[in-house]
Design an enzyme around this catalytic site. Structure first.
Site, PDB file in Angstrom:
ATOM      1  CB  ALA A  48      19.611  41.316  51.763  1.00  6.21           C
ATOM      2  CG  PHE A  52      20.761  30.214  48.896  1.00  2.85           C
ATOM      3  CD1 PHE A  52      21.982  29.589  49.112  1.00  2.85           C
ATOM      4  CD2 PHE A  52      19.650  29.410  48.641  1.00  2.85           C
ATOM      5  CE1 PHE A  52      22.106  28.204  49.083  1.00  2.85           C
ATOM      6  CE2 PHE A  52      19.760  28.023  48.602  1.00  2.85           C
ATOM      7  CZ  PHE A  52      20.992  27.425  48.825  1.00  2.85           C
ATOM      8  CG  PHE A  73       8.054  43.226  52.686  1.00  2.00           C
ATOM      9  CD1 PHE A  73       7.914  44.222  53.640  1.00  2.00           C
ATOM     10  CD2 PHE A  73       6.951  42.933  51.892  1.00  2.00           C
ATOM     11  CE1 PHE A  73       6.737  44.926  53.807  1.00  2.00           C
ATOM     12  CE2 PHE A  73       5.754  43.625  52.041  1.00  2.00           C
ATOM     13  CZ  PHE A  73       5.655  44.627  52.998  1.00  2.00           C
ATOM     14  CB  ALA A 111      11.984  43.561  46.598  1.00  2.00           C
ATOM     15  CE1 TYR A 234      10.882  23.677  44.441  1.00  2.00           C
ATOM     16  CE2 TYR A 234      12.187  23.573  42.436  1.00  2.00           C
ATOM     17  CZ  TYR A 234      11.835  24.220  43.592  1.00  2.00           C
ATOM     18  OH  TYR A 234      12.415  25.431  43.904  1.00  2.00           O
ATOM     19  CG  LEU A 272      20.731  24.053  51.760  1.00  7.57           C
ATOM     20  CD1 LEU A 272      21.514  25.336  51.573  1.00  7.57           C
ATOM     21  CD2 LEU A 272      21.394  23.191  52.842  1.00  7.57           C
TER      22      LEU A 272
END
Length: 396
Positions: A48, A52, A73, A111, A234, A272
């Site tokens: 968070a 994004f 973290f 997490a 990618y 981005l």
């Protein structure tokens, strides 16, 4: 202390608390300017503190007046040393949320671990009862598996053949050719373990087993596809295998939520500037060309514009959530427009050290990179003393 950016390769080792706070406020102001969204009211955001995930937390709180629990973290500050940028982002978010009368608490820890999952479960039980939206936005390069204890490291490599193409050092602007040797089976397996869907599924199972998912709860994880020019390194490389696994996991999670009418989605987002993407060869050059074209077309978006549009026009529009033939939400639709990609393909062939500042938006790339760490943010005086010891209300 006076805080300045200190670079080590593709990483900035300092962060500016006031710049981070201004960035958060700018995102909040944008969401407010777009009006309310009839979205979820109790939201867990895993990952968070930046990118994004941070924008998802902001959009939930200030678009839908949601209570939010954020998991991340981050490195806290010590005297004379700054925190990591996500720490300052989260401190600023909680301050703004509490000032607006919104519930906002945070957990700082791994997490991937059972301990942090248990912490989150206990906090949701005590404070929220249940959640109706779970955002999964982790971007860690390493994962210690909670069952085996093995430490897995992801790699960015092509599969099958050596990849050779152009890239740019976004600090110097030098365009050069780079080659990356192909992955072996262990590389692929480790990358899938770190960046695939297993941990997302573990979170959702833990929440459901504890009866913490509301009726018709939804969960969203973020992914990327990208253009042909980055495909070999990618989407068809090690990270692509992990993304394939993540996207397949959405279907198994949806199956597990049938009894509560729940649903899992993968949202494919736009390219981005992030800490992760800055270290990926080829991507900085692609993004600098992409930015130039999308800004000229008036369709450029940062993370907050992307997530606000995802919430308003896809997840919570009141209509069925639109997906592609593989069940994915495509919020990268403007990036992947044929006209945009055709222009990038043409410019890619031309790109050199000498002309990139004209045909691309390298300056915009650099600015976004420094913004990640709270630097080069309009309205912030970087010449004045700044308090580096900033607390997060719910942690300290």
């Amino acid at each position: 202390m006076i805080i300045e950016p200190r670079m080590r390769g593709f990483i900035c080792t300092t962060a500016h608390p006031e710049g981070a706070a201004q960035n958060v406020k700018n995102q909040i102001d944008y969401v407010k300017s777009k009006g309310p969204i009839k979205g979820a009211k109790k939201v867990l955001v895993i990952g968070a503190s930046t990118g994004f995930g941070l924008s998802s937390r902001i959009t939930s709180a200030f678009g839908s007046n949601a209570a939010t629990l954020g998991v991340f973290f981050e490195k806290p500050p010590t005297e004379g040393k700054t925190a990591s940028p996500g720490w300052y982002n989260s401190a600023a978010f909680e301050k703004e949320a509490h000032a607006a009368g919104l519930y906002a608490k945070s957990i700082n820890g791994d997490a991937f671990s059972n301990e942090v999952k248990e912490q989150a479960i206990n906090l949701i039980k005590a404070d929220l009862g249940q959640v109706d939206l779970v955002i999964y936005s982790l971007a860690s390069p390493v994962r210690q598996h909670p069952v085996t204890g093995v430490l897995h490291r992801s790699v960015l490599k092509p599969i099958g053949d050596t990849f050779t193409n152009k890239t740019v050092d976004f600090h110097s602007g030098k365009v050069s050719e780079i080659s990356i040797t192909p992955a072996n089976d262990e590389d692929i397996e480790n990358t899938v373990v770190v960046m695939g869907g297993e941990d997302w599924a573990m979170w959702m199972k833990a929440l459901k087993d504890a009866n913490l998912l509301a009726q018709e709860a939804i969960t969203v994880a973020y992914s990327y596809i990208g253009p042909a020019v980055t495909e070999a390194v990618y989407r068809k490389g090690t990270i692509g295998r992990a993304k394939d696994d993540l996207e397949a996991t959405a279907f198994s999670i949806t199956d597990s939520l049938k009894d509560i009418g729940g649903k899992a989605y993968v949202s494919v987002n736009k390219a981005l500037v992030t800490q992760a993407s800055s270290a990926i060869p080829v991507i900085p050059l692609y993004i600098s060309l992409l930015y130039k074209i999308m800004k000229a077309e008036g369709i450029h978006e940062g993370t907050i514009e992307q997530i606000q549009r995802l919430y308003e026009q896809r997840l919570f529009s009141g209509n069925a959530v639109p997906t592609d033939d593989k069940g994915r939400i495509r919020i990268d639709d403007w990036e992947m427009r044929d006209d945009v990609q055709e222009k990038i393909a043409a410019l890619w062939k031309e790109a050199t050290t000498e002309n990139l500042s004209e045909i691309g938006d390298l300056e915009g790339y650099r600015k976004d990179f420094y913004n990640l760490f709270g630097f080069d943010v309009a309205g912030v005086d970087y010449n004045k003393e700044t308090e580096e010891l900033v607390n997060i209300d719910s942690i300290n």
